[in-house]
Design an enzyme around this catalytic site. Structure first.
Site, short mmCIF file in Angstrom:
data_model
loop_
_atom_site.label_atom_id
_atom_site.label_comp_id
_atom_site.label_asym_id
_atom_site.label_seq_id
_atom_site.Cartn_x
_atom_site.Cartn_y
_atom_site.Cartn_z
N GLU A 160 0.80 -1.24 0.00
CA GLU A 160 0.00 0.00 0.00
C GLU A 160 0.83 1.29 0.00
O GLU A 160 0.51 2.24 0.73
CB GLU A 160 -0.94 0.00 1.22
CG GLU A 160 -1.87 -1.19 1.26
CD GLU A 160 -2.80 -1.19 2.48
OE1 GLU A 160 -2.66 -0.32 3.35
OE2 GLU A 160 -3.67 -2.07 2.54
N GLU A 267 -5.93 -11.01 -0.92
CA GLU A 267 -6.70 -10.79 0.33
C GLU A 267 -8.20 -10.76 0.01
O GLU A 267 -8.93 -9.87 0.44
CB GLU A 267 -6.29 -9.45 0.97
CG GLU A 267 -4.80 -9.34 1.22
CD GLU A 267 -4.41 -8.05 1.96
OE1 GLU A 267 -5.28 -7.37 2.51
OE2 GLU A 267 -3.21 -7.75 1.97
C1 XIL Z 1 -5.87 -6.49 8.64
C2 XIL Z 1 -6.12 -7.67 9.58
O1 XIL Z 1 -7.01 -8.55 8.97
C3 XIL Z 1 -6.66 -7.18 10.89
O2 XIL Z 1 -6.74 -8.24 11.84
C4 XIL Z 1 -5.77 -6.07 11.48
O3 XIL Z 1 -6.37 -5.54 12.63
C5 XIL Z 1 -5.57 -4.97 10.46
O4 XIL Z 1 -5.05 -5.52 9.24
N1 XIL Z 1 -4.80 -4.82 3.93
C6 XIL Z 1 -3.76 -5.60 4.34
C7 XIL Z 1 -3.94 -6.50 5.52
O5 XIL Z 1 -2.73 -5.67 3.65
O6 XIL Z 1 -2.74 -6.68 6.22
C8 XIL Z 1 -5.00 -5.99 6.46
O7 XIL Z 1 -5.21 -6.96 7.48
C9 XIL Z 1 -6.28 -5.73 5.68
C10 XIL Z 1 -6.06 -4.66 4.64
#
Ligand code: XIL
Length: 357
Positions: A160, A267
């Protein structure tokens, strides 16, 4: 004679029932990974807790062949102080994967959140210089990547870093403020030095949105042109029932593939809500889950059609029992974004994903 006939009928019935239940069992035992064995691995983001719960563990092993640690390898959790690493949770996930022959994607090496406070500051709480920050980044990446060398096949190296704001390319994070764009290039170099065989990803969200896609493309083009060892791009895939369109998704995959990069959906979850104002409403849930099933079927059709570029699809969490979207973007709004319901049973969306049309 009548007695023998009776015995034959009973035996035949018994065999029939046994065959029937064996068949039923093999059908339900088939998981996403098996349906997609000629396409790409199917992964899931996990916490060490999910691996300890026996029902969730069974579901994971039945359905998936790749794991991503949901939080355990992020810089904050794994490297809370300059001279202290916390390997426990990350090791538990990697050990589980090794024991069950699952792949692991490492997530992630450099991000603007879940970053430990110490990394940007000196002992007087002042921001450190670029040289010091890059040295710390190097130590971190070398140590973490080296520990799991040979056990983690791919890393989200930078997460990101591109801005959501149309008039700037890169996010104005502390990494950027202190190092400029160099932190991105260096992070990839450090990861490659530590494990030359690992597949290195740039990972981001909003990748189907045309303006952001173009910014990410410009960054990656520059990196490829400069010989930075980036191999692939991760589309996070935090989508919703109405977004993205198949057209935007196809354009995105082709755009990044044109740079010679592989693509993974890293994701994936599909929110049942269209915006922050929608509320969890039991009267609307059937219709929402129907829409979700259609959207899942559409995106997986695209993944299959473009399998030459796609090297993996990972879901972000196991089931609707627990998802990070229960608290994001609206805190406390229950969401139902995955293929398994709160009882770990396959939802309508599951059948749309495994029935190829
Ligand atoms: C999220 C997790 O799922 C949560 O448990 C944590 O509190 C915050 O991060 N993008 C990403 C992930 O790259 O690492 C994030 O994961 C969700 C958004």
């Amino acid at each position: 004679m009548a007695k023998y006939k009776f015995i034959i009928v009973i035996t035949a019935l018994g065999l029939f029932t046994a065959a029937g239940s064996a068949m039923a069992q093999s059908v339900t035992e088939k998981g996403l990974k098996d349906y997609y064995k000629d396409y790409f691995p199917i992964g899931v983001a996990v916490s060490p807790g999910a691996l300890k719960d026996s029902a969730e563990q069974r579901l994971i092993l039945q359905q998936f062949n790749s794991l991503t640690p949901e939080n355990a390898m992020k810089m904050g959790p794994i490297h809370p102080q300059e001279n202290r690493y916390n390997w426990k949770d990350a090791d538990a996930i990697v050990d589980f994967a090794q024991a069950h022959h699952l792949r692991v994607r490492g997530h992630n090496l450099c991000w603007h959140t879940q970053t430990p406070d110490w990394i940007f500051r000196d002992k007087d709480d002042k921001l450190v210089s670029k040289e010091i920050l890059l040295q710390r980044l190097k130590d971190h990446i070398h140590t973490v990547v080296n520990r799991y060398k040979g056990k983690i096949y791919a890393w989200d190296v930078v997460n990101e870093a591109v801005s959501d704001n149309n008039d700037q390319l890169l996010r104005n994070s502390l990494w950027y403020q202190i190092c400029g764009e160099d932190f991105i290039f260096k992070a990839f170099q450090y990861a490659h030095e530590a494990d030359p065989k690992a597949v290195l990803f740039y990972n981001d969200y909003g990748t189907e949105q045309p303006a952001k896609r173009e910014r990410i493309y410009q960054l990656l083009k520059k990196m490829v042109g400069a010989g930075i060892p980036v191999n692939a791009v991760g589309l996070q895939g935090h989508w919703s029932v109405n977004d993205p369109s198949q057209e935007n998704l196809i354009t995105t995959i082709k755009r990044f593939a044109s740079l010679g990069l592989k693509v993974q959906i890293t994701e994936l979850d599909i929110s049942v809500y269209q915006n922050d104002k929608d509320i969890d409403d039991s009267d609307l849930i059937t219709e929402r889950l129907q829409k979700q099933a259609e959207q899942y079927a559409k995106v997986f059709k695209v993944f299959r059609d473009y399998k030459q570029y796609i090297t993996g699809v990972t879901f972000w969490n196991v089931s609707d029992r627990h998802t990070w979207l229960d608290n994001f973007p609206v805190r406390g709004r229950k969401n139902y974004p995955l293929l398994f319901d709160q009882n770990l049973q396959p939802k309508k969306a599951y059948w749309g994903v495994v029935n190829f049309k």
